[in-house]
Every structure is written in structure tokens, then in C-alpha cells.
Design a protein around this motif. Structure first.
Motif, mmCIF file in Angstrom:
data_model
loop_
_atom_site.group_PDB
_atom_site.id
_atom_site.type_symbol
_atom_site.label_atom_id
_atom_site.label_comp_id
_atom_site.label_asym_id
_atom_site.label_seq_id
_atom_site.Cartn_x
_atom_site.Cartn_y
_atom_site.Cartn_z
ATOM 1 N N ARG A 99 31.350 19.975 30.730
ATOM 2 C CA ARG A 99 31.106 18.461 30.343
ATOM 3 C C ARG A 99 32.831 17.755 30.843
ATOM 4 N N PRO A 100 32.295 16.348 30.897
ATOM 5 C CA PRO A 100 33.404 15.568 31.572
ATOM 6 C C PRO A 100 34.278 15.665 30.845
ATOM 7 N N GLN A 101 36.333 15.338 31.159
ATOM 8 C CA GLN A 101 37.062 15.355 30.730
ATOM 9 C C GLN A 101 37.706 14.088 31.331
ATOM 10 N N SER A 102 38.599 13.520 30.776
ATOM 11 C CA SER A 102 39.409 12.482 30.772
ATOM 12 C C SER A 102 41.020 12.693 31.431
ATOM 13 N N ARG A 103 41.040 13.710 31.042
ATOM 14 C CA ARG A 103 42.254 14.146 32.231
ATOM 15 C C ARG A 103 42.230 15.805 32.944
ATOM 16 N N SER A 104 43.156 16.787 33.665
ATOM 17 C CA SER A 104 43.216 17.507 33.495
ATOM 18 C C SER A 104 44.148 18.068 32.544
ATOM 19 N N CYS A 105 44.062 19.434 31.666
ATOM 20 C CA CYS A 105 44.928 20.257 31.346
ATOM 21 C C CYS A 105 45.718 21.289 32.135
ATOM 22 N N LYS A 106 46.050 20.917 33.224
ATOM 23 C CA LYS A 106 47.195 22.577 34.322
ATOM 24 C C LYS A 106 48.052 22.189 33.284
ATOM 25 N N GLY A 107 48.714 22.989 33.802
ATOM 26 C CA GLY A 107 49.880 22.971 33.129
ATOM 27 C C GLY A 107 49.944 23.569 31.323
ATOM 28 N N LEU A 113 38.724 28.849 33.918
ATOM 29 C CA LEU A 113 39.419 28.584 35.123
ATOM 30 C C LEU A 113 38.865 28.287 36.453
ATOM 31 N N THR A 114 37.295 27.770 35.348
ATOM 32 C CA THR A 114 36.753 26.708 36.646
ATOM 33 C C THR A 114 37.416 24.893 36.415
ATOM 34 N N CYS A 115 37.373 24.693 35.215
ATOM 35 C CA CYS A 115 37.420 22.988 35.149
ATOM 36 C C CYS A 115 38.482 23.501 34.674
ATOM 37 N N ASP A 116 39.557 23.687 34.234
ATOM 38 C CA ASP A 116 40.715 23.070 33.806
ATOM 39 C C ASP A 116 40.717 22.324 32.128
ATOM 40 N N ARG A 117 39.849 23.014 31.235
ATOM 41 C CA ARG A 117 39.492 22.296 30.046
ATOM 42 C C ARG A 117 40.399 23.861 29.369
#
Length: 241
Positions: A99-107, A113-117
Motif C-alpha cells: 500500500r502507498p505510504q506518505s513517508r519512508s520508514c528506513k532506519g 524488506l520490499t517497501c520499507d513499511r
């Protein structure tokens, strides 16, 4: 590296559009395409079911405007380990696609592992497509996670109790497009939207109560409340200086 081939039913399930109006039954009630034929690899509506009576059929449901399948159904087709499930009205479901998300959650501590949720431990994927795409990218053999389809698990008989011409489509455990719920709570300690609470149980009844409360707390309601709180009697004089 050999090209990893997805089986036709898996490719179709992740790519198909659900809950649109069925072109063959556009003049009928309850004509949303919410069933996937595992043999024909296409989405169909309840009125199409008799034409697919001998085919294995998978019901697709909807949660927060996205397609989900019951975990109990999906794990009969493919290994679902490390995909985060969500419990809705007592039924565990898996999202078909990211699903689309407003910001990346990297860190963050644990992310898809695919979309950083952001996810709960010990999960690594937020949807079926995220897991499949990751394995394909890694060159893994998908046959190791695919199960042989037992047609008795997806027989037409599971839909025989549905009433498609009545005022409502009856299915006691069905999650319908009307069951649109709010996104899960924010993750404590992170500014990213969190799905980590998705595995907790969510009640449609509680959501309906909240909607009714919200509906009754409008502008006029505030005026009535302020008037009822006024004290009657002589006005208070300002203290003498």
C-alpha cells in the motif's frame, strides 16, 4: 541466473482488479467482483459463480480500500510465513499488495524488506506481493513456497449460502467494502505510520459507535451545550477595586 516464473494464478491474483462492477452483470445488484477463479485466473462477481461451479474459487475481501484474503485460505496456496497478518472481526487476513505510504520508514527497528513499511517482529513483509517480489529479486525458486491446489478447499459449495438478489449479500464472516476502518494507531517512538498494531483485534461495532458520536457532535450540538451550561439568576457584578 534463471528467470523465476510465477504461476498464472499467483500472477493473476496480485495483478487483478477487484471490487469493480462486473461487465457481464452490470445491471444486477451485488455485482462487485470479489471472487478469484484460480483456474481462469480472473476476478468474477457472485452472479458469475454458476459458470465456474467446477473451478477452485477464492474469496477476496476489502480492508481500508485494499484487497485482502483470509490467512487460512491463502496459506493453503502459498507459504505465508513472515507476512504480517491483520485480525479483523476475529479473522486473520493478508494484504495482497503493498500500500502507498506518505513517508519512508528506513532506519526503523523492523521494516518490510520490499517497501520499507514498519512491521511487528518477527515479520519481514507487509503483503503477499512484497514477499513474492523479494524472492523473485533474490532469484529464489518459488516452487519451494507454493502448495498443490486442493480443489475441495476452494469448492463452489462455500458460496452456496450467499444470497445475491436480496437486499444484502449474506456472509456472516465476510469483510465487505462497507467495513472500511481507520488506519492502525501511530507507532510509539516513530513518526511513521505503523501497521504493527494490525495484528490486534479490531471491531466494526466500535467504529460504528465512534461514527455516531462524531455525527452528533456538530456545530449545533456545541451551541445547545453552551446554552445549557449558562447559570440562571442575576448577573455577577465585577468586584470593587
Amino acid at each position: 541466473m534463471e528467470m523465476v516464473v510465477k504461476p498464472a494464478w499467483l500472477e493473476g491474483l496480485m495483478a487483478e482488479t477487484f471490487f469493480g462492477v462486473c461487465g457481464a452483470h452490470e445491471n444486477r445488484r451485488k455485482n462487485e467482483k470479489n471472487v478469484f477463479c484460480l483456474l481462469c485466473c480472473l476476478s468474477i462477481c457472485p452472479h458469475c459463480l454458476p459458470s465456474h461451479r467446477s473451478h477452485p474459487l477464492l474469496q477476496v475481501r476489502r480492508y481500508v480500500y485494499h484487497d485482502v484474503v483470509r490467512l487460512g485460505d491463502l496459506e493453503k496456496l502459498i507459504e505465508c510465513s513472515y507476512i504480517q497478518p491483520y485480525t479483523i472481526n476475529g479473522a486473520k487476513v493478508i494484504f495482497l499488495n503493498q500500500r502507498p505510504q506518505s513517508r519512508s520508514c528506513k532506519g526503523s527497528a523492523n521494516i518490510c524488506l520490499t517497501c520499507d513499511r514498519i512491521l511487528q517482529e518477527p515479520f519481514h513483509f507487509c503483503s503477499l506481493s512484497c514477499k513474492v517480489d523479494h524472492l523473485v529479486e533474490q532469484g529464489e525458486d518459488l516452487s519451494t513456497i507454493l502448495h498443490r491446489i486442493d480443489e475441495s478447499d476452494f469448492a463452489f459449495s462455500q458460496f452456496e449460502g450467499l444470497r445475491v438478489d436480496g437486499p444484502e449479500l449474506i456472509d456472516d464472516d465476510q469483510i465487505t467494502p462497507n467495513s472500511i476502518l481507520e488506519e492502525p494507531l501511530q507507532y510509539k517512538g516513530s513518526s511513521c505510520s505503523n501497521e504493527a498494531t494490525g495484528n490486534s483485534e479490531i471491531s466494526l461495532q466500535d467504529t460504528e459507535v465512534a461514527r455516531k458520536k462524531k455525527k452528533g457532535s456538530g456545530f449545533l450540538g456545541g451551541i445547545v451545550l453552551s446554552l445549557s451550561n449558562k447559570r440562571k439568576g442575576a448577573p455577577q457584578r465585577a468586584p470593587l477595586s
